[in-house]
Motif scaffolding. Structure first.
Motif, PDB file in Angstrom:
ATOM      1  N   ALA A  15     -15.990 -30.075 -20.122  1.00 16.96           N
ATOM      2  CA  ALA A  15     -15.447 -28.862 -20.736  1.00 16.96           C
ATOM      3  C   ALA A  15     -16.477 -27.732 -20.786  1.00 16.96           C
ATOM      4  CB  ALA A  15     -14.954 -29.177 -22.141  1.00 16.96           C
ATOM      5  N   GLY A  16     -17.722 -28.039 -20.440  1.00 14.89           N
ATOM      6  CA  GLY A  16     -18.752 -27.010 -20.411  1.00 14.89           C
ATOM      7  C   GLY A  16     -19.528 -26.844 -21.696  1.00 14.89           C
ATOM      8  N   ILE A  17     -19.487 -27.835 -22.581  1.00 13.91           N
ATOM      9  CA  ILE A  17     -20.264 -27.769 -23.823  1.00 13.91           C
ATOM     10  C   ILE A  17     -21.732 -28.059 -23.509  1.00 13.91           C
ATOM     11  CG2 ILE A  17     -20.603 -28.812 -26.100  1.00 13.91           C
ATOM     12  CD1 ILE A  17     -17.647 -29.385 -26.214  1.00 13.91           C
ATOM     13  N   GLN A  18     -22.621 -27.309 -24.134  1.00 11.08           N
ATOM     14  CA  GLN A  18     -24.048 -27.465 -23.910  1.00 11.08           C
ATOM     15  C   GLN A  18     -24.764 -27.829 -25.210  1.00 11.08           C
ATOM     16  OE1 GLN A  18     -25.541 -23.836 -22.159  1.00 11.08           O
ATOM     17  NE2 GLN A  18     -24.040 -23.868 -20.464  1.00 11.08           N
ATOM     18  N   PRO A  19     -25.923 -28.503 -25.114  1.00 18.03           N
ATOM     19  CA  PRO A  19     -26.697 -28.797 -26.325  1.00 18.03           C
ATOM     20  C   PRO A  19     -27.008 -27.514 -27.089  1.00 18.03           C
ATOM     21  CG  PRO A  19     -27.556 -30.038 -24.472  1.00 18.03           C
ATOM     22  CD  PRO A  19     -26.536 -29.096 -23.919  1.00 18.03           C
ATOM     23  N   GLY A  20     -26.853 -27.559 -28.386  1.00 15.54           N
ATOM     24  CA  GLY A  20     -27.082 -26.383 -29.220  1.00 15.54           C
ATOM     25  C   GLY A  20     -25.805 -25.632 -29.556  1.00 15.54           C
ATOM     26  N   ASP A  21     -24.700 -25.910 -28.839  1.00 14.45           N
ATOM     27  CA  ASP A  21     -23.431 -25.249 -29.151  1.00 14.45           C
ATOM     28  C   ASP A  21     -22.901 -25.750 -30.493  1.00 14.45           C
ATOM     29  OD1 ASP A  21     -23.518 -23.903 -26.773  1.00 14.45           O
ATOM     30  OD2 ASP A  21     -22.056 -25.179 -25.742  1.00 14.45           O
ATOM     31  N   ARG A  22     -22.420 -24.816 -31.318  1.00 12.48           N
ATOM     32  CA  ARG A  22     -21.774 -25.204 -32.570  1.00 12.48           C
ATOM     33  C   ARG A  22     -20.269 -25.205 -32.364  1.00 12.48           C
ATOM     34  NH1 ARG A  22     -19.632 -22.753 -37.134  1.00 12.48           N
ATOM     35  NH2 ARG A  22     -20.205 -20.654 -36.417  1.00 12.48           N
ATOM     36  N   ILE A  23     -19.634 -26.334 -32.669  1.00  8.17           N
ATOM     37  CA  ILE A  23     -18.190 -26.458 -32.505  1.00  8.17           C
ATOM     38  C   ILE A  23     -17.516 -25.781 -33.701  1.00  8.17           C
ATOM     39  CG2 ILE A  23     -16.266 -28.023 -32.074  1.00  8.17           C
ATOM     40  CD1 ILE A  23     -18.535 -28.103 -29.980  1.00  8.17           C
ATOM     41  N   VAL A  24     -16.833 -24.682 -33.437  1.00 10.83           N
ATOM     42  CA  VAL A  24     -16.173 -23.926 -34.513  1.00 10.83           C
ATOM     43  C   VAL A  24     -14.833 -24.553 -34.868  1.00 10.83           C
ATOM     44  CG1 VAL A  24     -15.238 -21.676 -35.193  1.00 10.83           C
ATOM     45  CG2 VAL A  24     -17.319 -21.802 -33.798  1.00 10.83           C
ATOM     46  N   SER A  25     -14.061 -24.896 -33.822  1.00  6.61           N
ATOM     47  CA  SER A  25     -12.743 -25.494 -34.084  1.00  6.61           C
ATOM     48  C   SER A  25     -12.289 -26.310 -32.883  1.00  6.61           C
ATOM     49  CB  SER A  25     -11.702 -24.414 -34.403  1.00  6.61           C
ATOM     50  OG  SER A  25     -11.449 -23.608 -33.264  1.00  6.61           O
ATOM     51  N   ARG A  29      -8.288 -26.315 -35.547  1.00  3.61           N
ATOM     52  CA  ARG A  29      -8.723 -26.901 -36.813  1.00  3.61           C
ATOM     53  C   ARG A  29     -10.225 -26.697 -36.970  1.00  3.61           C
ATOM     54  NH1 ARG A  29      -6.954 -32.886 -38.382  1.00  3.61           N
ATOM     55  NH2 ARG A  29      -4.947 -31.793 -38.195  1.00  3.61           N
ATOM     56  N   ALA A  30     -10.622 -26.091 -38.074  1.00  4.35           N
ATOM     57  CA  ALA A  30     -12.031 -25.781 -38.308  1.00  4.35           C
ATOM     58  C   ALA A  30     -12.858 -27.056 -38.426  1.00  4.35           C
ATOM     59  CB  ALA A  30     -12.175 -24.943 -39.570  1.00  4.35           C
ATOM     60  N   MET A  31     -14.042 -27.023 -37.850  1.00  2.00           N
ATOM     61  CA  MET A  31     -14.985 -28.142 -37.891  1.00  2.00           C
ATOM     62  C   MET A  31     -16.202 -27.724 -38.711  1.00  2.00           C
ATOM     63  SD  MET A  31     -13.620 -30.595 -35.977  1.00  2.00           S
ATOM     64  CE  MET A  31     -11.925 -30.147 -36.399  1.00  2.00           C
ATOM     65  N   SER A  32     -16.275 -28.219 -39.949  1.00  2.00           N
ATOM     66  CA  SER A  32     -17.382 -27.847 -40.827  1.00  2.00           C
ATOM     67  C   SER A  32     -18.609 -28.720 -40.613  1.00  2.00           C
ATOM     68  CB  SER A  32     -16.944 -27.945 -42.296  1.00  2.00           C
ATOM     69  OG  SER A  32     -15.860 -27.078 -42.549  1.00  2.00           O
ATOM     70  N   THR A  71      -8.371 -27.568 -27.071  1.00  2.00           N
ATOM     71  CA  THR A  71      -8.960 -26.240 -26.937  1.00  2.00           C
ATOM     72  C   THR A  71     -10.141 -26.162 -27.888  1.00  2.00           C
ATOM     73  OG1 THR A  71      -6.837 -25.233 -26.359  1.00  2.00           O
ATOM     74  CG2 THR A  71      -8.576 -23.770 -27.157  1.00  2.00           C
ATOM     75  N   ILE A  72     -11.316 -25.898 -27.334  1.00  2.00           N
ATOM     76  CA  ILE A  72     -12.558 -25.932 -28.109  1.00  2.00           C
ATOM     77  C   ILE A  72     -13.090 -24.521 -28.281  1.00  2.00           C
ATOM     78  CG2 ILE A  72     -14.893 -26.895 -28.246  1.00  2.00           C
ATOM     79  CD1 ILE A  72     -13.901 -28.972 -26.105  1.00  2.00           C
ATOM     80  N   LEU A  73     -13.241 -24.123 -29.531  1.00  3.23           N
ATOM     81  CA  LEU A  73     -13.868 -22.836 -29.828  1.00  3.23           C
ATOM     82  C   LEU A  73     -15.287 -23.125 -30.276  1.00  3.23           C
ATOM     83  CD1 LEU A  73     -12.780 -19.899 -29.795  1.00  3.23           C
ATOM     84  CD2 LEU A  73     -12.619 -20.037 -32.286  1.00  3.23           C
ATOM     85  N   LEU A  74     -16.279 -22.562 -29.564  1.00  5.34           N
ATOM     86  CA  LEU A  74     -17.672 -22.852 -29.913  1.00  5.34           C
ATOM     87  C   LEU A  74     -18.486 -21.577 -30.025  1.00  5.34           C
ATOM     88  CD1 LEU A  74     -19.389 -22.604 -26.993  1.00  5.34           C
ATOM     89  CD2 LEU A  74     -18.193 -24.733 -26.563  1.00  5.34           C
ATOM     90  N   ASP A  75     -19.572 -21.712 -30.750  1.00  5.46           N
ATOM     91  CA  ASP A  75     -20.506 -20.607 -30.970  1.00  5.46           C
ATOM     92  C   ASP A  75     -21.785 -20.929 -30.207  1.00  5.46           C
ATOM     93  OD1 ASP A  75     -22.592 -18.966 -31.984  1.00  5.46           O
ATOM     94  OD2 ASP A  75     -21.496 -18.647 -33.848  1.00  5.46           O
ATOM     95  N   ARG A  76     -22.090 -20.105 -29.212  1.00  2.15           N
ATOM     96  CA  ARG A  76     -23.297 -20.304 -28.405  1.00  2.15           C
ATOM     97  C   ARG A  76     -24.206 -19.098 -28.575  1.00  2.15           C
ATOM     98  NH1 ARG A  76     -22.044 -21.690 -22.407  1.00  2.15           N
ATOM     99  NH2 ARG A  76     -21.521 -23.704 -23.410  1.00  2.15           N
TER     100      ARG A  76
END
Length: 377
Positions: free
Chosen positions: A156-166, A170-173, A191-196
């Motif tokens: 899915a293209g997630i990288q180390p250091g990415d914060r999973i927002v939802s 659904r929010a991921m705290s 569907t992954i919303l992340l903060d990079r």
């Protein structure tokens, strides 16, 4: 190396789990009923032939029966253990009617019925609060510390250091939120919303599916994204905050139960995954071999499960009674005896069907059918 428990330990552990939880559940009905002035004629742990019994000074018969798979409190005015109203209650004397269940106001009847599941949840919350106070609360950030090559997260293209927002909105705290969300959704689109680094990015992919062994030979298909957390963060929990943490954890467990049940009903999860008393007995023994804390935590999970199941809107269960009371509140009169009788018969048929299904599943998980087919062959 983990060893499977013997037959005797399994039986003892099962009784140690089910017996107290059934007692606690029925005690909730009994105490609120007594508070409302309803006489309890019988308090039974188990069904079937009576093993032991005694009658207290209030005239309640406390009984222990041979089949420890449930229990009941039969109040005055009840026709049977399912708390169907006895039509003859109107023929009682004024004094007897005053202490009968059907004569009580709607809110009191509802409170008496709801007290059983409620005390199961409260019992679990007390256990989970103790664990939170003793061990703290996991607050590890929802950040990918490591991404497994070839995993669902990597694709899915997630990288180390990415914060999973939802995930799917659904929010991921915390990282635990990610784990709990993914594990019951193997193979599902996400569907992954992340903060990079301050930039919000949307990614699409699928939850990975892996088969895991619990150490006792039981295999499970669970969902995994393929990311590992960074440095674990465990925050101490004060005595005042412990119940809050416990309530939050109980809510998470109930949400998982609701979602997995919805998956079974919707056909996204096989009915073969449903377990019954035999499976509970097996897991009780396994939990007992893992130590006292694991066993107590398992009791909390079963207590939540018992409370949740009893709230399902099925006649014969507490949720079915509460459904009738809801209808009564709306239409300003009780549901007719004919409709109740039909509903109870249908509910009993449904429960018996489910019991047969889960027993079949339990025996299948033990490999009984394969061994029988081998003997026949």
């Amino acid at each position: 190396m983990i060893h499977n428990p013997g037959f005797l330990l399994t039986i003892l552990a099962f009784v140690a789990v089910i017996g107290p939880l059934v007692f606690v559940h029925e005690l909730g009905h009994y105490l609120v009923g007594r508070w409302c002035g309803v006489k309890a004629e019988a308090f039974s742990i188990g069904f079937g032939p009576e093993i032991a019994a005694w009658v207290d000074r209030r005239g309640t018969r406390w009984r222990l029966a041979a089949l420890p798979l449930g229990g009941y409190v039969r109040f005055k005015g009840d026709m049977n253990a399912a708390s169907q109203t006895d039509p003859k209650w109107l023929e009682m004397s004024a004094q007897d009617r005053a202490e009968s269940f059907p004569a009580k106001p709607l809110w009191q009847r509802a409170a008496i019925v709801a007290a059983g599941p409620a005390i199961n949840f409260l019992f679990a919350i007390l256990i989970l609060a103790a664990f939170a106070f003793l061990h703290g609360e996991s607050r590890t950030p929802a950040v990918a510390g490591m991404v497994q090559p070839g995993s669902a997260a990597a694709m899915a293209g997630i990288q180390p250091g990415d914060r999973i927002v939802s995930l799917n909105g659904r929010a991921m705290s915390t990282f635990d939120d990610i784990r709990l969300y993914a594990q019951i959704r193997p193979g599902e689109p996400v569907t992954i919303l992340l903060d990079r680094k301050g930039q919000v990015i949307e990614k699409r992919g699928h939850v990975g599916a892996v088969s895991e062994d619990d150490g006792f030979g039981n295999k499970f298909r669970i969902g995994r994204l393929g990311i590992a957390p960074g440095e674990p963060v465990i925050e101490p929990v004060s005595l005042l905050r412990a119940p809050v943490v416990a309530i939050e954890r109980t809510g998470q467990i109930i949400r998982i139960m609701v979602e997995t049940l919805g998956q079974v009903i919707g056909g996204d999860r096989s009915v073969k995954e449903l377990g019954g008393p035999l499976k509970i007995a097996q897991v009780s023994g396994q939990a007992a071999t893992l130590g006292l804390e694991s066993f107590i935590f398992f009791i909390a999970l079963i207590s939540i499960n018992l409370g949740f199941i009893n709230l399902l809107p099925i006649p014969m269960l507490d949720g079915g009674h509460l459904l009738f009371y809801g209808v009564e509140a709306v239409q300003r009169r009780p549901v007719s005896p004919q409709v109740q009788d039909w509903a109870y018969r249908s509910g009993l048929a449904l429960l018996m069907t489910v019991m047969l299904l889960v027993t079949f599943n339990d025996l299948s998980s033990f490999g009984l059918w394969e061994r029988l087919s081998g003997l026949i062959g």
